[in-house]
Design a protein around this motif. Structure first.
Motif, PDB file in Angstrom:
ATOM      1  N   TYR A 128       0.848  -1.132  -0.186  1.00  0.00           N
ATOM      2  CA  TYR A 128       0.077   0.061  -0.101  1.00  0.00           C
ATOM      3  C   TYR A 128       0.948   1.263   0.013  1.00  0.00           C
ATOM      4  O   TYR A 128       1.977   1.063   0.341  1.00  0.00           O
ATOM      5  CB  TYR A 128      -0.838   0.146   1.332  1.00  0.00           C
ATOM      6  N   LEU A 129       0.170   2.431  -0.336  1.00  0.00           N
ATOM      7  CA  LEU A 129       1.038   3.712  -0.179  1.00  0.00           C
ATOM      8  C   LEU A 129       1.084   4.049   1.277  1.00  0.00           C
ATOM      9  O   LEU A 129       0.284   4.142   2.100  1.00  0.00           O
ATOM     10  CB  LEU A 129       0.364   4.794  -0.943  1.00  0.00           C
ATOM     11  N   PHE A 130       2.424   4.559   1.813  1.00  0.00           N
ATOM     12  CA  PHE A 130       2.575   4.977   3.093  1.00  0.00           C
ATOM     13  C   PHE A 130       2.259   6.641   3.161  1.00  0.00           C
ATOM     14  O   PHE A 130       2.967   7.147   2.157  1.00  0.00           O
ATOM     15  CB  PHE A 130       3.717   4.863   3.562  1.00  0.00           C
ATOM     16  N   VAL A 131       1.497   7.147   3.816  1.00  0.00           N
ATOM     17  CA  VAL A 131       1.506   8.571   3.822  1.00  0.00           C
ATOM     18  C   VAL A 131       1.594   9.223   5.445  1.00  0.00           C
ATOM     19  O   VAL A 131       0.888   8.652   6.230  1.00  0.00           O
ATOM     20  CB  VAL A 131      -0.113   9.164   3.429  1.00  0.00           C
ATOM     21  N   ASP A 132       2.631  10.163   5.322  1.00  0.00           N
ATOM     22  CA  ASP A 132       2.968  10.618   6.559  1.00  0.00           C
ATOM     23  C   ASP A 132       2.065  11.860   6.612  1.00  0.00           C
ATOM     24  O   ASP A 132       2.725  12.751   6.300  1.00  0.00           O
ATOM     25  CB  ASP A 132       4.577  10.720   6.587  1.00  0.00           C
ATOM     26  N   SER A 133       0.890  12.164   7.389  1.00  0.00           N
ATOM     27  CA  SER A 133       0.284  13.204   7.505  1.00  0.00           C
ATOM     28  C   SER A 133       1.016  14.484   8.328  1.00  0.00           C
ATOM     29  O   SER A 133       0.729  15.591   7.803  1.00  0.00           O
ATOM     30  CB  SER A 133      -1.146  13.034   8.024  1.00  0.00           C
ATOM     31  N   GLY A 134       1.888  14.078   9.299  1.00  0.00           N
ATOM     32  CA  GLY A 134       2.462  15.043   9.889  1.00  0.00           C
ATOM     33  C   GLY A 134       3.283  16.084   9.211  1.00  0.00           C
ATOM     34  O   GLY A 134       3.779  17.077   9.445  1.00  0.00           O
ATOM     35  N   ALA A 135       3.990  15.152   8.143  1.00  0.00           N
ATOM     36  CA  ALA A 135       5.101  15.842   7.235  1.00  0.00           C
ATOM     37  C   ALA A 135       4.382  17.308   6.639  1.00  0.00           C
ATOM     38  O   ALA A 135       5.018  18.301   6.366  1.00  0.00           O
ATOM     39  CB  ALA A 135       5.458  14.997   6.098  1.00  0.00           C
ATOM     40  N   MET A 136       3.020  17.122   6.360  1.00  0.00           N
ATOM     41  CA  MET A 136       2.361  18.180   5.695  1.00  0.00           C
ATOM     42  C   MET A 136       2.356  19.365   6.692  1.00  0.00           C
ATOM     43  O   MET A 136       2.607  20.626   6.170  1.00  0.00           O
ATOM     44  CB  MET A 136       1.101  18.006   5.357  1.00  0.00           C
ATOM     45  N   TYR A 137       1.781  19.180   7.830  1.00  0.00           N
ATOM     46  CA  TYR A 137       1.900  20.367   8.850  1.00  0.00           C
ATOM     47  C   TYR A 137       3.523  20.793   9.180  1.00  0.00           C
ATOM     48  O   TYR A 137       3.467  22.042   9.319  1.00  0.00           O
ATOM     49  CB  TYR A 137       1.338  19.739  10.278  1.00  0.00           C
ATOM     50  N   ARG A 138       4.491  20.026   9.246  1.00  0.00           N
ATOM     51  CA  ARG A 138       5.572  20.449   9.225  1.00  0.00           C
ATOM     52  C   ARG A 138       6.290  21.305   7.931  1.00  0.00           C
ATOM     53  O   ARG A 138       7.027  22.165   8.249  1.00  0.00           O
ATOM     54  CB  ARG A 138       6.629  19.036   9.427  1.00  0.00           C
ATOM     55  N   CYS A 139       5.762  20.894   6.744  1.00  0.00           N
ATOM     56  CA  CYS A 139       6.237  21.764   5.998  1.00  0.00           C
ATOM     57  C   CYS A 139       5.482  23.248   5.742  1.00  0.00           C
ATOM     58  O   CYS A 139       6.448  24.196   5.630  1.00  0.00           O
ATOM     59  CB  CYS A 139       5.588  21.206   4.626  1.00  0.00           C
TER      60      CYS A 139
ATOM     61  N   GLU B 216      -8.105  26.756   9.952  1.00  0.00           N
ATOM     62  CA  GLU B 216      -8.283  26.783   8.348  1.00  0.00           C
ATOM     63  C   GLU B 216      -7.040  25.827   7.966  1.00  0.00           C
ATOM     64  O   GLU B 216      -7.379  25.419   6.714  1.00  0.00           O
ATOM     65  CB  GLU B 216      -8.153  28.391   8.024  1.00  0.00           C
ATOM     66  N   ILE B 217      -5.905  25.992   8.158  1.00  0.00           N
ATOM     67  CA  ILE B 217      -4.928  25.126   7.579  1.00  0.00           C
ATOM     68  C   ILE B 217      -5.241  23.708   7.820  1.00  0.00           C
ATOM     69  O   ILE B 217      -5.017  22.810   6.921  1.00  0.00           O
ATOM     70  CB  ILE B 217      -3.260  25.515   8.537  1.00  0.00           C
ATOM     71  N   ARG B 218      -5.789  23.378   9.021  1.00  0.00           N
ATOM     72  CA  ARG B 218      -6.361  21.960   8.986  1.00  0.00           C
ATOM     73  C   ARG B 218      -7.249  21.322   8.094  1.00  0.00           C
ATOM     74  O   ARG B 218      -7.069  20.552   7.435  1.00  0.00           O
ATOM     75  CB  ARG B 218      -6.899  21.642  10.397  1.00  0.00           C
ATOM     76  N   LYS B 219      -8.212  22.302   7.602  1.00  0.00           N
ATOM     77  CA  LYS B 219      -9.259  22.162   6.815  1.00  0.00           C
ATOM     78  C   LYS B 219      -8.771  21.814   5.311  1.00  0.00           C
ATOM     79  O   LYS B 219      -8.894  20.865   4.672  1.00  0.00           O
ATOM     80  CB  LYS B 219     -10.145  23.369   6.816  1.00  0.00           C
ATOM     81  N   ILE B 220      -7.534  22.786   4.916  1.00  0.00           N
ATOM     82  CA  ILE B 220      -7.080  22.525   3.554  1.00  0.00           C
ATOM     83  C   ILE B 220      -6.281  21.106   3.731  1.00  0.00           C
ATOM     84  O   ILE B 220      -6.128  20.478   2.601  1.00  0.00           O
ATOM     85  CB  ILE B 220      -6.014  23.735   3.485  1.00  0.00           C
ATOM     86  N   LEU B 221      -5.638  20.932   4.657  1.00  0.00           N
ATOM     87  CA  LEU B 221      -4.542  19.806   4.593  1.00  0.00           C
ATOM     88  C   LEU B 221      -5.457  18.416   4.800  1.00  0.00           C
ATOM     89  O   LEU B 221      -4.951  17.404   4.096  1.00  0.00           O
ATOM     90  CB  LEU B 221      -3.374  19.720   5.803  1.00  0.00           C
ATOM     91  N   VAL B 222      -6.412  18.585   5.534  1.00  0.00           N
ATOM     92  CA  VAL B 222      -7.429  17.133   5.823  1.00  0.00           C
ATOM     93  C   VAL B 222      -7.848  17.043   4.231  1.00  0.00           C
ATOM     94  O   VAL B 222      -7.904  15.866   3.936  1.00  0.00           O
ATOM     95  CB  VAL B 222      -8.363  17.634   6.853  1.00  0.00           C
ATOM     96  N   ASN B 223      -8.400  18.087   3.635  1.00  0.00           N
ATOM     97  CA  ASN B 223      -8.866  17.772   2.269  1.00  0.00           C
ATOM     98  C   ASN B 223      -7.771  17.271   1.297  1.00  0.00           C
ATOM     99  O   ASN B 223      -8.103  16.243   0.609  1.00  0.00           O
ATOM    100  CB  ASN B 223      -9.333  19.071   1.812  1.00  0.00           C
TER     101      ASN B 223
END
Ligand code: DC
Length: 221
Positions: free
Chosen positions: A28-39, A103-110
């Motif tokens: 499966y594809l591995f997705v590190d969601s925390g990396a997006m907040y870190r960016c 607002e940032i969470r909304k964008i990244l969650v989408n």
């Protein structure tokens, strides 16, 4: 059928390495969601933004495409490779200002939801089972005591030949837990239908095998 494995839990519970191995074994594809907040935090630091300038932080999220390449081993934002930068202590500390911004969470969650539409994934974070992928086929809440998590972090730093203070690291772990659990939007919380796994006394391979068994419907607890 597309499958989604959601792995949530506090910092240092081993989510990232466990999720990566589960994804590798299942292809499966591995997705590190925390990396997006870190960016977002890394770019805010580059721009010298004040942590309270929420509009400017939001603007970064709106205007930068984040790419998690090669199973999240290469992380880019707006085409800039931030793979190493996002792991610095400075960025780690500042990331809460991105994570606490609704607002940032909304964008990244989408964006995170979109990744899970076309391929089977293992996604790890804090709100994956509760908010991002509420219909995930398998939800895991990975936990370990704060002292075990602090000791793991301490051992990693010492192994690199760097100085470390266990007491300070433990305090940082406790502080990050508090920030993650008390956030108004997307707090760290076990989903009602998630399986709770305390890894304090488990070996890495045991944790991986157990998650795969749970996702295959072979175990319920
Ligand atoms: O998993 P990590 O330590 O790389 O996450 C970095 C920060 O981002 C951490 O403070 C929690 C936050 N985060 C979040 O709020 N929601 C997620 N889905 C993933 C991470």
């Amino acid at each position: 059928m597309i499958k989604q494995i959601a792995i949530d839990g506090p910092a240092g519970a081993g989510k990232s390495s466990v999720a990566k191995m589960v994804a590798q074994k299942l292809n499966y594809l591995f997705v590190d969601s925390g990396a997006m907040y870190r960016c977002i935090a890394a770019l805010a630091i580059r721009k010298g933004l004040d942590q309270n300038d929420t509009a400017a932080w939001l603007d970064i999220a709106l205007t930068h495409k984040i790419d998690l390449e090669d199973n999240s081993t290469i992380v880019k934002a707006g085409g800039i490779d931030l793979t190493d930068e996002i792991r610095s202590p400075e960025v780690t500390l500042a990331t809460r200002f991105a994570a606490n911004n609704p607002e940032i969470r909304k964008i990244l969650v989408n964006r995170q939801r979109q990744i899970g539409q076309s391929v089977s994934i293992v996604m790890e974070g804090r709100d994956i089972g509760t908010v991002v992928l509420p219909n995930a086929t398998c939800k895991i809440y990975l936990d370990a005591s704060s002292s075990v998590r602090a000791k793991r972090r301490y051992d990693q730093i010492i192994a690199k030949g760097l100085p470390a203070n266990l007491q300070e690291i433990h305090q940082a772990v406790v502080d990050r837990d508090s920030s993650d659990k008390n956030r108004k939007v997307g707090p760290l919380k076990q989903a009602d239908d998630a399986v709770y796994l305390d890894t304090s006394d488990m070996l890495f391979d045991e944790v991986v095998d157990k998650i795969i068994a749970i996702s295959n419907g072979q175990l319920n607890d």
